[in-house]
Scaffold this motif. Sequence first.
Motif, PDB file in Angstrom:
ATOM      1  N   SER A  58       7.019 -18.883   5.156  1.00  0.00           N
ATOM      2  CA  SER A  58       5.977 -17.889   4.824  1.00  0.00           C
ATOM      3  C   SER A  58       6.601 -16.605   4.303  1.00  0.00           C
ATOM      4  O   SER A  58       6.032 -15.930   3.449  1.00  0.00           O
ATOM      5  CB  SER A  58       5.125 -17.581   6.051  1.00  0.00           C
ATOM      6  OG  SER A  58       4.455 -18.739   6.485  1.00  0.00           O
TER       7      SER A  58
ATOM      8  N   GLN B 183      -1.634 -19.338   5.227  1.00  0.00           N
ATOM      9  CA  GLN B 183      -1.620 -20.239   6.379  1.00  0.00           C
ATOM     10  C   GLN B 183      -2.923 -20.142   7.188  1.00  0.00           C
ATOM     11  O   GLN B 183      -3.500 -21.138   7.572  1.00  0.00           O
ATOM     12  CB  GLN B 183      -0.430 -19.857   7.258  1.00  0.00           C
ATOM     13  CG  GLN B 183      -0.001 -20.911   8.223  1.00  0.00           C
ATOM     14  CD  GLN B 183       1.402 -20.632   8.746  1.00  0.00           C
ATOM     15  OE1 GLN B 183       2.079 -19.713   8.297  1.00  0.00           O
ATOM     16  NE2 GLN B 183       1.836 -21.439   9.686  1.00  0.00           N
TER      17      GLN B 183
ATOM     18  N   ASP C 183       0.280 -21.921   1.375  1.00  0.00           N
ATOM     19  CA  ASP C 183       0.994 -21.932   2.656  1.00  0.00           C
ATOM     20  C   ASP C 183       0.241 -22.833   3.622  1.00  0.00           C
ATOM     21  O   ASP C 183      -0.771 -22.425   4.192  1.00  0.00           O
ATOM     22  CB  ASP C 183       1.093 -20.503   3.201  1.00  0.00           C
ATOM     23  CG  ASP C 183       2.132 -20.385   4.309  1.00  0.00           C
ATOM     24  OD1 ASP C 183       2.594 -21.441   4.805  1.00  0.00           O
ATOM     25  OD2 ASP C 183       2.480 -19.248   4.669  1.00  0.00           O
ATOM     26  N   GLU C 184       0.726 -24.052   3.796  1.00  0.00           N
ATOM     27  CA  GLU C 184       0.062 -25.032   4.668  1.00  0.00           C
ATOM     28  C   GLU C 184      -1.450 -25.034   4.480  1.00  0.00           C
ATOM     29  O   GLU C 184      -2.201 -24.840   5.438  1.00  0.00           O
ATOM     30  CB  GLU C 184       0.386 -24.738   6.132  1.00  0.00           C
ATOM     31  CG  GLU C 184       1.826 -25.005   6.473  1.00  0.00           C
ATOM     32  CD  GLU C 184       2.089 -24.718   7.947  1.00  0.00           C
ATOM     33  OE1 GLU C 184       1.294 -25.189   8.763  1.00  0.00           O
ATOM     34  OE2 GLU C 184       3.077 -24.033   8.248  1.00  0.00           O
TER      35      GLU C 184
HETATM   36 MG   LIG Z   1       4.404 -19.848   8.042  1.00  0.00          MG
END
Ligand SMILES: [Mg+2]
Lengths: 525, 256
Positions: free
Chosen positions: B50, B88, B164-165
């Motif tokens: 991240s 995320q 991010d994910e």
């Molecule tokens: Mg992360």
Amino acid sequence: MGIDLRRIYGSIRNLAIIVIVWEILGRLQLVASGALPPPSAVVLRLIKDWGDYPGHIGATIFGAGVGFIIGNAVAIAAGVLFALYPLTSRVARGLNIAIFALPAIAISPILVLTLSDPVPRIVLAAIGCYFVTMTATVVGLTQVDARSVDVVRAYGGGKWKALWLVQWRSALPVILSGLRVAAPNAVLGSILAEFGGGGRWGLGVYLLGSLGRAEPDRLWGIGLVATLIAAAAYAVFALIANSITGSSQSVTVPTSLLRSDEEGRVRPLWQRGALIASSIALPFALWWVLLLALRVPAMIAKTPAGLLDYLVLLPSAPIAQGKLVAALAQTLPMTFIGMAAGLALAFALALCSQLWPAVVRAFMPVALVTQTMPLVALTPLLVLMLGRGTAVILAITISVTFFPAFVTMAQGLLMVPRAALEVPKAYGASLFTQLRLVSIPSSLPYLFAATRLTAPRALLGVMIAEWLATGTGLGNLLNQSRGYLDYGMIWSVAFVSVVLSVLFYQVVVVVERRVLGRFGMASAQ
Amino acid sequence: MSTASGIRVETVSRVFAARGTTVEALRDVSLDCPAGSFTALIGPSGCGKSTILRLALGLDRADTGTIEVGGLAPSDATKSGITGVAFQDAALLPWRSVEDNIALPLDVLGRPRAAHSAKIAELIALVGLKGFENALPSELSGGMRQRVAIARSLVTDPQVLFLDEPFGALDQILRKQMNIELQRIWMESQATTLLVTHGIDEAVFLADRVVVMQSRPGRISKIIDIDLPRPRRAELFADPAFHKLEAEVASALDGH
Ligand SMILES: [Mg+2]
Ligand SMILES: Nc1ncnc2c1ncn2[C@@H]1O[C@H](COP(=O)(O)OP(=O)(O)OP(=O)(O)O)[C@@H](O)[C@H]1O
């Protein structure tokens, strides 16, 4: 959140009990031989006097309303500035604390001298709003969910874009809760200004005029009306806040708060010194500039230099000093004793709120109502009940410190998770051990927050009591000087009481940092 | 424009100091994502994935090294509107409806929303949220919120896309569907894409290259090229060649 019907029912029931007990006490003339009339008599008198009220109510509401608008507009603008540019908040710190701590009663004669009629009420009402709303704005804007701000910044948005698209909206509930507290403050400010004289209308004028006549039922009526106005103002903002908080609570728990660049930054010593110096200098500069801008005659308006002359340089200075010191010797002990007693009582009761939450929750709405009660409306009533001695000073000081302190501490303690309390219990801890291990440590930040909040209020309470009731100390010196047109002394008392309040506040802040730092706790707002 | 939209990370280090201790989130990380490429970042929790994204988006500044996005400094690249991002956490604004949340980047960049209403409707359909246009985030499930965030990342037609994910909160089946959709969008838009993921299968299925990271200090330990032909279809998840690459990534993650 929604509105809990059972709690409303409980509050109504408590209120009914209070009214009934009061009625019985009043009927039987149990308190100070008739100083506490029964509510029915108060209401009857109110109806009989009703012809007098509209003009007074109108004047007070006008001053409070205009002051509320101006004060909050300035407060929100300042809050935005402080939140976006933290350095400015460091420079304005002295000014902010001075505005928070200044005892309104001390500057009301000055305002009445230098400005013409509706302006003093507007100014005092505005000052009453400023600190609360400014703090709420800063807290609301900076405690925004950092992830939301990141989304804006990730598309190249700057500070102002983030403010506009994210921060102001998420700060709105906090700002509204600030306005909720500010509204009764504005009413109080307006009434205090009316005490300073200069006007014919206003509930403060009416109250002061009725104080000399032994008519407790009328005084109670005026107090009741003032309280109702303040409570209504509080309720309006409570309702607005309630209706919008539903949609703005963060969906997930924020993992981090937006951190300001100032936080944790260590500046070189000279920079810190310069910041502190400018934050002290700013209030004085503003004082000077305002007097120049208003073109008040030098005889009436003392600039910082004029005050220095009066208190130190002139041949008459020692006499002035002597008067001040004598007054302080009467006022200060009362302030400390009253504050300590009020805080101790509040602390004890707040701890009980941990042990018997249901009882205190039911009491809370009553405590909140008393928060909105303009304490000046209370003073004449206490005078009637307690006479004009030390007891009345203490009663007023305790009552102005107790309620805000209690609300702060009890609300803080209600946030301690039930589970934390139950762990010691599960290991068979006694009530006392439970208090020692969990309740008292977790209430420390709130105890300090309450002390910070109440230190200036205690001085204000003592001075009001001295002015209206006992004829001693700083409050009396102020009132007397008003009568003798001793402008230098009026300014001196105002100056000394503001400096004292700021000093109290600073001392509490320093002790708080030391103590909480040792326990690894953050201070509560 | 193809050369103009790559991501270049050069010997970047980032150390966080907090309460007396320091965390070396990244040490000398270099990574070149050519324009139009699809790169997956994978690694243990806390290895700095991240952090790389935040640096590339100008949300944080590197201690040393340089980062360019589309040939520009990160903050200039984001201002010019060529980037898109899904974090995320969904990070939706709780008071904005689904539609308004998706339109947020347009508001930030000062683009007229009216011109994009068809685009927004299309994205809502793409992430399967038709009928929820006016719902508030609090009325959505975690996975639905994440899909709003994905739609939001695509609303500006980004040339460089950071994810991010993005599929972390989706169920396995929906996740595979979204993987196939993402591949289609990527092939149509030619956007340079940097995807952070914890799913080995997802990384191998989507990426041209899988970048494996290790933590303490955060660094790149291995880069594995994925030479599977495109478009890749759902059947690929059962292909032996696919499993072999998965195993390779897994062993790189274990530190081999
Ligand atoms: Mg992360
Ligand atoms: N603002 C910050 N302050 C202090 N430390 C930070 C900060 N941001 C990240 N870190 C630290 O940097 C390291 C890398 O964090 P990062 O968020 O990049 O990890 P990640 O690879 O994305 O992990 P995950 O897979 O769990 O999301 C972590 O050890 C974290 O504690």
